[in-house]
Enzyme design. Sequence first.
Site, PDB file in Angstrom:
ATOM      1  N   ARG A   1     -23.572  86.145  86.704  1.00  0.00           N
ATOM      2  CA  ARG A   1     -24.312  86.723  85.669  1.00  0.00           C
ATOM      3  C   ARG A   1     -25.747  87.338  86.180  1.00  0.00           C
ATOM      4  NH1 ARG A   1     -23.090  81.114  82.431  1.00  0.00           N
ATOM      5  NH2 ARG A   1     -23.797  80.830  84.676  1.00  0.00           N
TER       6      ARG A   1
ATOM      7  N   HIS B   1     -16.006  84.358  80.355  1.00  0.00           N
ATOM      8  CA  HIS B   1     -14.738  83.966  81.247  1.00  0.00           C
ATOM      9  C   HIS B   1     -13.765  84.789  80.947  1.00  0.00           C
ATOM     10  CE1 HIS B   1     -16.428  79.635  80.998  1.00  0.00           C
ATOM     11  NE2 HIS B   1     -16.596  80.021  82.433  1.00  0.00           N
TER      12      HIS B   1
ATOM     13  N   SER C   1     -20.787  78.117  78.964  1.00  0.00           N
ATOM     14  CA  SER C   1     -20.092  76.796  78.268  1.00  0.00           C
ATOM     15  C   SER C   1     -21.240  75.811  77.896  1.00  0.00           C
ATOM     16  CB  SER C   1     -19.141  76.272  79.204  1.00  0.00           C
ATOM     17  OG  SER C   1     -18.222  77.174  79.614  1.00  0.00           O
TER      18      SER C   1
ATOM     19  N   LYS D   1     -20.416  67.998  86.843  1.00  0.00           N
ATOM     20  CA  LYS D   1     -20.650  67.933  85.552  1.00  0.00           C
ATOM     21  C   LYS D   1     -19.596  66.850  84.739  1.00  0.00           C
ATOM     22  CE  LYS D   1     -21.014  72.891  85.506  1.00  0.00           C
ATOM     23  NZ  LYS D   1     -20.405  74.347  85.366  1.00  0.00           N
TER      24      LYS D   1
END
Length: 161
Positions: A90, A17, A128, A41
């Site tokens: 990514r 990040h 994360s 989430k």
Amino acid sequence: MRIAVCPGSFDPVTLGHTDIINRAAKLFDEVIVLVTENSQKNASFTVDERMEMLKIVTEGLDNVVVASNNGLLANYLKDTGACAIVKGLRAVSDFEYEFQQALANKKLYPEAETVFLVTNSENMYLSSSIVKEIASYGGNIKGFVPDVILKKISNRLIKGL
Ligand code: PNS
């Protein structure tokens, strides 16, 4: 003034990040790092904790501010006059989800563009979730998260605490 928003759960912020935030800060006049609820989430850190960590790691960046929002991202863009959403990509596995969100946001607020920055190759595997998984078993997350918040994250996530 060209304002960009870097939205995310940041639960917690990783070196992946901070790489994207640093690079976005070079491209835009102002970058708002926006802690946003993701309804899919369950967060481990409160919004205040996530904002506090983000403030610590962006301290040296004069054109970066940290904020939170619990409504639609598109409405936030409109309210702040932001012209772009900046996100890191990514791998191919990120693409479908990000593509769908980018198209939905474009439909909701056509004035803003989603800009994808390709991740630094060293951060390809970072997320994360992986940080939380390692830290919860007492593993070393050095090199995954900024050093200044490493202890804060480890202490908070280690199992049994
Ligand atoms: O870091 P994440 O969890 O991948 O970030 C996802 C996030 C927070 C950017 C996304 O869930 C979001 O924008 N939430 C705000 C609510 C919203 O606008 N949802 C519709 C997106 S098309």
